[in-house]
Design an enzyme around this catalytic site. Structure first.
Site, mmCIF file in Angstrom:
data_model
loop_
_atom_site.group_PDB
_atom_site.id
_atom_site.type_symbol
_atom_site.label_atom_id
_atom_site.label_comp_id
_atom_site.label_asym_id
_atom_site.label_seq_id
_atom_site.Cartn_x
_atom_site.Cartn_y
_atom_site.Cartn_z
ATOM 1 N N ASP A 53 -0.501 -29.300 -23.339
ATOM 2 C CA ASP A 53 0.239 -28.036 -23.342
ATOM 3 C C ASP A 53 0.334 -27.499 -21.920
ATOM 4 O OD1 ASP A 53 1.298 -25.542 -23.681
ATOM 5 O OD2 ASP A 53 -0.314 -24.768 -24.951
ATOM 6 N N GLU A 131 -12.302 -34.367 6.883
ATOM 7 C CA GLU A 131 -13.717 -34.073 7.129
ATOM 8 C C GLU A 131 -14.086 -32.910 6.225
ATOM 9 O OE1 GLU A 131 -14.378 -33.354 11.320
ATOM 10 O OE2 GLU A 131 -12.750 -34.713 11.844
ATOM 11 N N GLU A 133 -16.413 -30.297 4.355
ATOM 12 C CA GLU A 133 -17.689 -29.577 4.450
ATOM 13 C C GLU A 133 -17.956 -28.800 3.161
ATOM 14 O OE1 GLU A 133 -17.381 -28.875 9.300
ATOM 15 O OE2 GLU A 133 -17.050 -27.188 7.935
ATOM 16 N N GLU A 188 -24.503 -30.022 8.479
ATOM 17 C CA GLU A 188 -23.600 -29.269 9.347
ATOM 18 C C GLU A 188 -24.370 -28.129 10.036
ATOM 19 O OE1 GLU A 188 -20.877 -28.463 10.868
ATOM 20 O OE2 GLU A 188 -19.911 -30.405 10.581
ATOM 21 N N GLU A 195 -21.586 -32.285 5.436
ATOM 22 C CA GLU A 195 -20.265 -32.885 5.600
ATOM 23 C C GLU A 195 -20.338 -34.358 5.209
ATOM 24 O OE1 GLU A 195 -18.037 -32.017 9.206
ATOM 25 O OE2 GLU A 195 -17.471 -34.121 9.397
ATOM 26 N N HIS A 244 -11.084 -30.401 8.194
ATOM 27 C CA HIS A 244 -10.170 -30.882 9.229
ATOM 28 C C HIS A 244 -9.433 -32.109 8.716
ATOM 29 C CE1 HIS A 244 -13.215 -29.121 12.365
ATOM 30 N NE2 HIS A 244 -12.614 -28.192 11.642
ATOM 31 N N ARG A 315 -11.854 -27.463 21.343
ATOM 32 C CA ARG A 315 -11.917 -27.286 19.893
ATOM 33 C C ARG A 315 -11.470 -25.903 19.429
ATOM 34 N NH1 ARG A 315 -15.329 -31.776 19.947
ATOM 35 N NH2 ARG A 315 -15.551 -32.769 17.911
ATOM 36 N N GLU A 332 -5.306 -33.982 14.865
ATOM 37 C CA GLU A 332 -6.235 -33.286 13.969
ATOM 38 C C GLU A 332 -5.794 -31.841 13.763
ATOM 39 O OE1 GLU A 332 -11.044 -32.377 13.728
ATOM 40 O OE2 GLU A 332 -10.051 -32.388 15.683
ATOM 41 N N ARG A 334 -7.017 -28.348 12.351
ATOM 42 C CA ARG A 334 -8.372 -27.843 12.182
ATOM 43 C C ARG A 334 -8.494 -26.619 11.263
ATOM 44 N NH1 ARG A 334 -12.155 -29.588 15.471
ATOM 45 N NH2 ARG A 334 -13.213 -27.571 15.634
#
Length: 443
Positions: A53, A131, A133, A188, A195, A244, A315, A332, A334
């Site tokens: 359904d 990645e 976490e 982490e 992670e 990430h 970063r 990447e 982030r």
């Protein structure tokens, strides 16, 4: 071309004493659902005759058009290794179809498959490595989750400081038993935060694997008396959980992003792809960061990006190009967190990147300084904009981005936007403990 035939599935069920099969699918908000059948019904399921359904699933369809059919993807057959060895439990991930045999436009897996087909028509194969976490918390006497942890572990700590080490090892072993190639698992930065990373794969397989990973992690945590949470920011004052996404495109067996002669050894197409992502970053944020709570993670000081910029090693920006080159050249993103729907996020990432390549978009100059330490005037001079600051702003940006909405399709974009405004309104009218603590005594 499928690895398995229908007869292969039937044989594996009989040979392995499988009694129950979960026919799994995902709603538009990234919640895994399933219809469970016994082994006696497997031929009916493999003939695409199992119905559910659709009106009972939030964001799917109205009650007048509720009948939906599950079409199992034979290659996703897996036996759950942590379930009983007599009367085993297996799963098949399914695509959702309407009774007339057409794919349901509200099925997130279908949306991703459509964009993958566009890439394939250009000769491209989209590969992704996430990645993921998560936190491991204690449960209370009733088995309900808490945010309590007794450990003080941090980045890359090991037992006995890392009290979740045994649970995490058990998770990895079960994932490997299901065919995952686990590249790394570690503690982490925050206490009780972990992670687990698995190898790059094609986008559809990766999205399926993210959903499976979350199910395995939650199931194994429970067996260890713990609760695994993918909530982006379960505790204030510590780092939140991200997911990430490392992306690459293969063409004729070569990494499209790598050019040994290019600037930073990146190809023009890599720069175009980055430009496409940055151009639609605001419109994508309601998908990559889908909860009210997601924006408690996207704040300065905790490694989560809040600025629309890119860099190589730095970063702090939204997009980073890790150091590896050659076959391992990646882009990447982030900002995503593990509460997102991976099918929708990978669909819009690929579509935005492809648009950048098609239109030969040029990204802004890379930013190699820590953006968090820049003054406002320095950011303005570099034209660095911010991601949306809350779910309401992010939903408005999604509403404004016709391209991202076109990737989702009218059905999903309307249902998703409506639901996110409702979620924000429910949050907005709440009186929080912070407000009571801050105002009650002095106002």
């Amino acid at each position: 071309m499928s690895r398995y035939t229908k007869q292969d599935i039937i044989d594996m069920i009989q040979d392995n004493d499988v009694e129950f099969i979960r026919l799994q699918f995902t709603d538009i908000f990234g919640t895994l659902k399933n219809v469970a059948i016994t082994a006696s019904q497997i031929e009916r399921a493999l003939n695409n005759e199992c119905m559910f359904d659709g009106s009972a699933i939030e964001g799917f369809v109205r009650i007048e058009e509720s009948d939906m059919y599950l079409h199992p993807d034979l290659d996703t057959f897996q036996i759950f290794p942590w379930r009983p060895q007599q009367g085993k439990v297996a799963r098949l991930i399914c695509d959702v179809y309407r009774p007339n045999g057409e794919p349901f436009e509200g099925d997130p897996r279908y949306i991703l498959k459509k964009v993958i087909k566009q890439a394939e028509d250009m000769g491209y194969k989209f590969e992704v490595g996430p990645e993921c976490e998560f936190f491991l918390f204690h449960t209370d006497d009733n088995g309900m989750p808490t945010t309590i942890t007794h450990e003080k572990g941090s980045y890359f700590d090991l037992g006995p400081v890392d009290l979740g080490e045994n649970a995490r090892r058990d998770m990895v072993l079960n994932l490997e038993a299901m065919g995952f190639e686990i590249e790394a698992s570690h503690h982490e930065v925050a206490s009780a935060q972990h992670e687990i990373d698995f190898a790059h794969n094609n986008a559809l397989q990766t999205a399926d694997d993210i959903m499976t990973l979350k199910l395995v992690i939650k199931s194994i945590a429970k067996r260890h008396g713990l609760h695994a949470s993918f909530m982006p920011k379960p505790k204030s004052g510590v780092s939140g959980s991200g997911m990430h996404i490392n992306m690459s495109i293969q063409k004729n067996g070569h990494n499209l992003f790598y050019n040994p002669e290019g600037n930073l050894e990146l190809s023009d197409d890599a720069y175009h792809f980055i430009a496409g992502i940055l151009a639609h970053a605001k419109g994508m944020t309601a998908l990559t960061n889908p909860l009210v709570n997601s924006y408690k993670r996207l704040v300065a000081g905790y490694e989560a990006p809040i600025y629309i910029a890119w860099s190589v090693m730095n970063r702090s920006p939204l997009v980073r190009v890790p150091a590896a080159r050659g076959k391992a050249t990646r882009v990447e993103l982030r900002c995503p967190d593990p509460a997102c729907n991976p099918y929708l996020v990978l669909a819009v990432c690929l579509a935005a990147g492809l648009e950048g390549i098609k239109k030969k978009l040029t990204p802004p100059a890379r930013v190699d300084r820590n953006i968090f330490e820049m003054t406002r005037s320095e950011k303005d001079a570099l034209h660095i904009e911010s991601l949306p600051q809350d779910l309401c702003e992010a939903t408005r940006e999604l509403e404004k981005d016709a391209f991202v909405r076109s990737v989702l399709g009218e059905h999903v974009s309307e249902k998703y936007i409506e639901a996110k405004y409702k979620e924000w309104e429910n949050y907005r009218v709440q009186v929080t403990e912070w407000e009571i603590e801050e105002y009650l005594y002095r106002i």
